[in-house]
Design an enzyme around this catalytic site. Structure first.
Site, PDB file in Angstrom:
ATOM      1  N   GLU A  54       0.735  -1.167   0.473  1.00  0.00           N
ATOM      2  CA  GLU A  54      -0.270  -0.131  -0.243  1.00  0.00           C
ATOM      3  C   GLU A  54       1.094   1.444   0.310  1.00  0.00           C
ATOM      4  O   GLU A  54       1.655   1.059   0.584  1.00  0.00           O
ATOM      5  CB  GLU A  54      -1.064   0.519   0.875  1.00  0.00           C
ATOM      6  N   LYS A  56       0.615   4.664   1.623  1.00  0.00           N
ATOM      7  CA  LYS A  56       0.074   5.803   2.491  1.00  0.00           C
ATOM      8  C   LYS A  56       0.098   6.511   3.240  1.00  0.00           C
ATOM      9  O   LYS A  56       1.732   5.910   3.562  1.00  0.00           O
ATOM     10  CB  LYS A  56       0.026   4.369   3.293  1.00  0.00           C
ATOM     11  N   LYS A 116      -7.091   2.510  -3.411  1.00  0.00           N
ATOM     12  CA  LYS A 116      -8.127   2.582  -1.941  1.00  0.00           C
ATOM     13  C   LYS A 116      -9.094   3.848  -1.687  1.00  0.00           C
ATOM     14  O   LYS A 116      -8.560   5.017  -1.554  1.00  0.00           O
ATOM     15  CB  LYS A 116      -7.327   2.433  -0.754  1.00  0.00           C
ATOM     16  N   GLU A 165     -14.554  -4.852   1.262  1.00  0.00           N
ATOM     17  CA  GLU A 165     -13.948  -5.108   2.744  1.00  0.00           C
ATOM     18  C   GLU A 165     -15.226  -5.384   3.886  1.00  0.00           C
ATOM     19  O   GLU A 165     -16.328  -4.437   3.984  1.00  0.00           O
ATOM     20  CB  GLU A 165     -13.643  -4.437   2.954  1.00  0.00           C
ATOM     21  N   ASN A 186     -11.199  -7.036   7.608  1.00  0.00           N
ATOM     22  CA  ASN A 186     -10.033  -5.827   8.363  1.00  0.00           C
ATOM     23  C   ASN A 186      -9.449  -5.878   9.423  1.00  0.00           C
ATOM     24  O   ASN A 186     -10.731  -6.447  10.123  1.00  0.00           O
ATOM     25  CB  ASN A 186     -10.826  -4.479   7.875  1.00  0.00           C
ATOM     26  N   GLU A 216      -6.332  -8.073   5.675  1.00  0.00           N
ATOM     27  CA  GLU A 216      -6.156  -6.742   5.701  1.00  0.00           C
ATOM     28  C   GLU A 216      -6.104  -6.186   6.859  1.00  0.00           C
ATOM     29  O   GLU A 216      -6.227  -5.886   7.834  1.00  0.00           O
ATOM     30  CB  GLU A 216      -7.476  -5.531   4.994  1.00  0.00           C
ATOM     31  N   SER A 217      -4.989  -4.992   6.508  1.00  0.00           N
ATOM     32  CA  SER A 217      -4.580  -4.481   8.154  1.00  0.00           C
ATOM     33  C   SER A 217      -3.582  -5.156   9.384  1.00  0.00           C
ATOM     34  O   SER A 217      -4.209  -6.721   9.166  1.00  0.00           O
ATOM     35  CB  SER A 217      -5.536  -3.531   8.610  1.00  0.00           C
TER      36      SER A 217
END
Length: 259
Positions: A54, A56, A116, A165, A186, A216-217
């Site tokens: 990603e 970010k 995103k 998501e 997530n 994710e995350s």
């Protein structure tokens, strides 16, 4: 009003303003409307690592992560590292991103790009296509089943893939439909920002095998990925772990080579 509610409130106002400046016809005249998109879901199915890296700059929970890289440096580093795809945050107010980041990423690499964003309107999907994305993110927490259906159908009509998501059983149950390609869990609760891999583990069995599973995350180690693979996850979205270093591309190379 939690942070997610605030983001969506601001996003809806932002879209009204954008629509008044850039008409749909202008977006549709982009050179990228003729471009054939690259499938992230197909790449994840055959990949041994499944990394979606990603771009970010900052986040509401961490403030500044890294402002010193150019988009080109980051995404080329990710592509060289062997990432399956790249997630580009385009929200300005909360994440310091922009559609120009997506455009620069598209000019720099030839792997799938995810826009995103907090998508609540078809206009944002047209923007994603016009700026070179291959897929979009839909967040179940902020959309009704009808909205997920209409937005995902619209994305598919433009040749874009859809990553949906979810964060809990209820969101998953309302969302499952054939117009999705990937379902992402997530691990960060968007309302409290608490992070736990247990979210991915608990929901894995409920996600039908028709969809590519993405976690994710909160994934910051090779161990975490090895822990999640037995649950059927093929994709792993990693942002801050690479971006917080002095060289995101090199961090991705080191991480992927360990896998």
């Amino acid at each position: 009003m939690n942070i997610l509610d605030k983001i969506i409130f601001d996003k809806k106002r932002e879209i009204v303003l954008k629509k008044s400046i850039i008409p749909v016809l202008q977006l549709e005249s982009s050179v990228f409307f003729e471009r054939k998109t690259i499938s992230l879901s197909q790449k994840l199915k055959v990949s041994s690592t499944g990394i979606i890296a990603e771009h970010k700059r900052r986040s509401p929970s961490k403030s500044v992560i890294n402002q010193s890289f150019t988009v080109e440096e980051v995404v080329k580093g990710y592509e060289n590292a062997g990432a399956c795809g790249i997630s580009v945050l385009t929200d300005g107010k909360y994440f310091g991103g922009s559609l120009d980041d997506l455009l620069l990423a598209r000019a720099s690499v030839n792997i799938p790009l995810l826009r995103k964003e907090f998508i609540v309107d078809e206009y944002q999907i047209l923007e994603a296509k016009a700026y070179g994305a291959d897929l979009i993110l839909l967040i179940a927490a902020v959309l009704t089943r009808e909205e997920i259906k209409s937005l995902s159908e619209f994305a598919k009509s433009l040749g874009l893939e859809v990553l949906l998501e979810v964060h809990n059983q209820e969101e998953l149950e309302k969302s499952i439909m054939p117009t999705l390609d990937m379902i992402g869990v997530n691990n960060r609760n968007l309302k409290t920002f608490e992070v736990s891999l247990d979210f991915s583990k608990q929901l894995a069995a409920q996600i039908p095998d028709d969809f590519v599973k993405v976690s994710e995350s909160g994934i910051s180690s090779v161990e975490a990925i090895n822990e999640l693979k037995p649950y059927g996850y093929k994709g792993f979205l990693i942002g801050e772990n690479f971006m917080k270093t002095d060289n995101a591309g090199q961090a991705a190379i080191d991480f992927i080579s360990q896998l």
